[in-house]
Design a protein around this motif. Sequence first.
Motif, PDB file in Angstrom:
ATOM      1  N   TRP A  13       0.822  -1.214   0.000  1.00  0.00           N
ATOM      2  CA  TRP A  13       0.000   0.000   0.000  1.00  0.00           C
ATOM      3  C   TRP A  13       0.859   1.268   0.000  1.00  0.00           C
ATOM      4  O   TRP A  13       0.531   2.260  -0.656  1.00  0.00           O
ATOM      5  CB  TRP A  13      -0.939  -0.021   1.206  1.00  0.00           C
ATOM      6  CG  TRP A  13      -2.106   0.905   1.090  1.00  0.00           C
ATOM      7  CD1 TRP A  13      -2.382   1.982   1.888  1.00  0.00           C
ATOM      8  CD2 TRP A  13      -3.186   0.831   0.145  1.00  0.00           C
ATOM      9  NE1 TRP A  13      -3.554   2.583   1.499  1.00  0.00           N
ATOM     10  CE2 TRP A  13      -4.066   1.897   0.422  1.00  0.00           C
ATOM     11  CE3 TRP A  13      -3.481  -0.037  -0.929  1.00  0.00           C
ATOM     12  CZ2 TRP A  13      -5.225   2.126  -0.321  1.00  0.00           C
ATOM     13  CZ3 TRP A  13      -4.642   0.197  -1.668  1.00  0.00           C
ATOM     14  CH2 TRP A  13      -5.497   1.262  -1.358  1.00  0.00           C
ATOM     15  N   GLY A  14       1.978   1.240   0.702  1.00  0.00           N
ATOM     16  CA  GLY A  14       2.871   2.401   0.748  1.00  0.00           C
ATOM     17  C   GLY A  14       3.460   2.705  -0.622  1.00  0.00           C
ATOM     18  O   GLY A  14       3.630   3.865  -1.004  1.00  0.00           O
ATOM     19  N   ARG A  15       3.811   1.665  -1.369  1.00  0.00           N
ATOM     20  CA  ARG A  15       4.308   1.839  -2.737  1.00  0.00           C
ATOM     21  C   ARG A  15       3.249   2.503  -3.615  1.00  0.00           C
ATOM     22  O   ARG A  15       3.538   3.450  -4.349  1.00  0.00           O
ATOM     23  CB  ARG A  15       4.691   0.466  -3.308  1.00  0.00           C
ATOM     24  CG  ARG A  15       5.035   0.441  -4.796  1.00  0.00           C
ATOM     25  CD  ARG A  15       5.476  -0.959  -5.244  1.00  0.00           C
ATOM     26  NE  ARG A  15       6.808  -1.249  -4.773  1.00  0.00           N
ATOM     27  CZ  ARG A  15       7.935  -1.134  -5.496  1.00  0.00           C
ATOM     28  NH1 ARG A  15       7.866  -0.764  -6.764  1.00  0.00           N
ATOM     29  NH2 ARG A  15       9.108  -1.390  -4.987  1.00  0.00           N
ATOM     30  N   PHE A  16       2.006   2.030  -3.518  1.00  0.00           N
ATOM     31  CA  PHE A  16       0.946   2.583  -4.369  1.00  0.00           C
ATOM     32  C   PHE A  16       0.589   4.010  -3.956  1.00  0.00           C
ATOM     33  O   PHE A  16       0.314   4.859  -4.808  1.00  0.00           O
ATOM     34  CB  PHE A  16      -0.275   1.656  -4.368  1.00  0.00           C
ATOM     35  CG  PHE A  16       0.020   0.348  -5.042  1.00  0.00           C
ATOM     36  CD1 PHE A  16       0.044   0.265  -6.424  1.00  0.00           C
ATOM     37  CD2 PHE A  16       0.339  -0.789  -4.312  1.00  0.00           C
ATOM     38  CE1 PHE A  16       0.372  -0.920  -7.067  1.00  0.00           C
ATOM     39  CE2 PHE A  16       0.663  -1.985  -4.940  1.00  0.00           C
ATOM     40  CZ  PHE A  16       0.675  -2.051  -6.319  1.00  0.00           C
ATOM     41  N   ARG A  17       0.619   4.252  -2.652  1.00  0.00           N
ATOM     42  CA  ARG A  17       0.393   5.617  -2.162  1.00  0.00           C
ATOM     43  C   ARG A  17       1.441   6.544  -2.768  1.00  0.00           C
ATOM     44  O   ARG A  17       1.122   7.629  -3.269  1.00  0.00           O
ATOM     45  CB  ARG A  17       0.473   5.612  -0.637  1.00  0.00           C
ATOM     46  CG  ARG A  17       0.154   6.931   0.018  1.00  0.00           C
ATOM     47  CD  ARG A  17       0.272   6.806   1.548  1.00  0.00           C
ATOM     48  NE  ARG A  17       1.572   6.240   1.917  1.00  0.00           N
ATOM     49  CZ  ARG A  17       1.829   5.604   3.067  1.00  0.00           C
ATOM     50  NH1 ARG A  17       0.878   5.428   3.957  1.00  0.00           N
ATOM     51  NH2 ARG A  17       3.039   5.125   3.310  1.00  0.00           N
ATOM     52  N   GLY A  18       2.693   6.106  -2.754  1.00  0.00           N
ATOM     53  CA  GLY A  18       3.781   6.917  -3.312  1.00  0.00           C
ATOM     54  C   GLY A  18       3.640   7.101  -4.813  1.00  0.00           C
ATOM     55  O   GLY A  18       3.894   8.190  -5.342  1.00  0.00           O
ATOM     56  N   LEU A  19       3.239   6.056  -5.509  1.00  0.00           N
ATOM     57  CA  LEU A  19       3.070   6.167  -6.963  1.00  0.00           C
ATOM     58  C   LEU A  19       1.944   7.146  -7.300  1.00  0.00           C
ATOM     59  O   LEU A  19       2.071   7.960  -8.220  1.00  0.00           O
ATOM     60  CB  LEU A  19       2.790   4.785  -7.563  1.00  0.00           C
ATOM     61  CG  LEU A  19       4.010   3.865  -7.659  1.00  0.00           C
ATOM     62  CD1 LEU A  19       3.589   2.413  -7.896  1.00  0.00           C
ATOM     63  CD2 LEU A  19       4.947   4.321  -8.786  1.00  0.00           C
ATOM     64  N   ALA A  20       0.843   7.082  -6.552  1.00  0.00           N
ATOM     65  CA  ALA A  20      -0.269   8.016  -6.786  1.00  0.00           C
ATOM     66  C   ALA A  20       0.208   9.451  -6.578  1.00  0.00           C
ATOM     67  O   ALA A  20      -0.113  10.352  -7.371  1.00  0.00           O
ATOM     68  CB  ALA A  20      -1.439   7.686  -5.860  1.00  0.00           C
ATOM     69  N   GLN A  21       0.998   9.642  -5.540  1.00  0.00           N
ATOM     70  CA  GLN A  21       1.526  10.976  -5.245  1.00  0.00           C
ATOM     71  C   GLN A  21       2.421  11.468  -6.383  1.00  0.00           C
ATOM     72  O   GLN A  21       2.270  12.591  -6.875  1.00  0.00           O
ATOM     73  CB  GLN A  21       2.302  10.880  -3.941  1.00  0.00           C
ATOM     74  CG  GLN A  21       2.792  12.195  -3.373  1.00  0.00           C
ATOM     75  CD  GLN A  21       3.507  11.952  -2.044  1.00  0.00           C
ATOM     76  OE1 GLN A  21       2.990  11.297  -1.138  1.00  0.00           O
ATOM     77  NE2 GLN A  21       4.716  12.477  -1.940  1.00  0.00           N
TER      78      GLN A  21
END
Lengths: 275, 275
Positions: B232-240
Amino acid sequence: MIIDCHGHYTTAPKALEIWRNQQIAGIKDPSLSPKVADLKISDDELRESIETNQLRLMHERGSDLTLFSPRASFMAHHIGDFNVSSTWAAICNELCYRVSQLFPNSFVPVAMLPQSPGVLPSTCIPELEKCVKDYGAVGINLNPDPSGGHWTAPPLSDRHWYPIYEKMVEHDLPAMIHVSTSCNACFHTTGAHYLNADTTAFMQCLTSDLFKDFPTLKFLIPHGGGAVPYHWGRFRGLAQELKKPLLQEHLLSNIFFDTCVYHQPGIDLLNTVIR
Amino acid sequence: MIIDCHGHYTTAPKALEIWRNQQIAGIKDPSLSPKVADLKISDDELRESIETNQLRLMHERGSDLTLFSPRASFMAHHIGDFNVSSTWAAICNELCYRVSQLFPNSFVPVAMLPQSPGVLPSTCIPELEKCVKDYGAVGINLNPDPSGGHWTAPPLSDRHWYPIYEKMVEHDLPAMIHVSTSCNACFHTTGAHYLNADTTAFMQCLTSDLFKDFPTLKFLIPHGGGAVPYHWGRFRGLAQELKKPLLQEHLLSNIFFDTCVYHQPGIDLLNTVIR
């Protein structure tokens, strides 16, 4: 000592990217092909790219040593032929070597290989040997899908890959199983292709007896093992269904995961499940 | 009421598989092609296949209702052409409908689609309409990779898929995004291809503005979301990085995960991360 086993040279001086773009342009129009000697990056430039980035963060966060390989997404083995990959790998590996010479207490080189779709992995051995013998590389990055998201190579358990494994065993060299840029529109490189490859590689090992043939072979599966630790129960069940030993015994003397999972609940799960 | 949103008819009477094998043989040698009427499965056989399996487990484990679709790995959209898929989908959907009629308090049908590689998704609409109107289907299974592991179709965010989405919105019909058997030797079907597809589908939605075009579209990503909640942290970062809204706002009104994660630490992570 805290060792970061998954460092890439993501901050190489811009000249590297410019050279690569010229190399790619030269695939269609050879008159545009740059010479290797055209790429000029000074020690000062290397120092600055590292001191202001990786080394600063290593000091801030308290890690001691980084195993350092060329930028994974830039490997792009699907671009051009073996000669293109070969020249590119040599350049990238030399830069990591130079960084390790400039900061010998902080960086140790890991080699990328000049893989190319449809080309036998044995063609990578000269570059591998050079990196081990001349550069002191302690590992390699092995791309299980040189096609960049089309997955046209055989699984890692296939004899296709054995020449590489024989060299790995000979030099007691682990491989990080790491794909590169996806050129398949279905797969975002870092959001899908990387994680999918991690899961895929683990399952290729699970279904096979690869580590019976190579009992000392060591694979590092990055990004916390893709989906694997989160679905450990699924893999346990699959191993059981396939009459394989328990996962611990079947795979965990040969497969290792890094902790590249960017939030605490993921790290906690990894530490709970893989022990 | 506890609803199992991810039930497949994995226990259909053997006659179904025999018929399918004949249908596949008929692709190469039309003289072997069976007629639809050759498949004879009685209500008693259906009842027994359900009572001794799914229904027994539902009672044992205390779930009330199962959303019930044809066996995912048997969809095998990569086999044959549209006509082969069309006949096969009609047969499988009818069986799930009959189960729902025999056990109306326990099973509600979800439709598979007669997808076929390289064929426009709009060709699936007649089967979709029939299942909704005649069978009372409350959802569909949508295969993002009808090629079976070669990933030759456009991403789910492409207009290629919009005719299906328009029908989904019209009928307020969610889709479970579910691939079928892998015919790519790199991908084990349930150990790699399923999880990879889940992660891939999520990332295809993340990088796009699909849910701006279809604000009421609903995707169920099965198998606990593949690798997504663990990373989830990876996807949060990618969205950002991609200047998208926070994941909750960007995707979680339209994307749902099931809890098909076969060990407690995985379930715990899912419940911690996705709220």
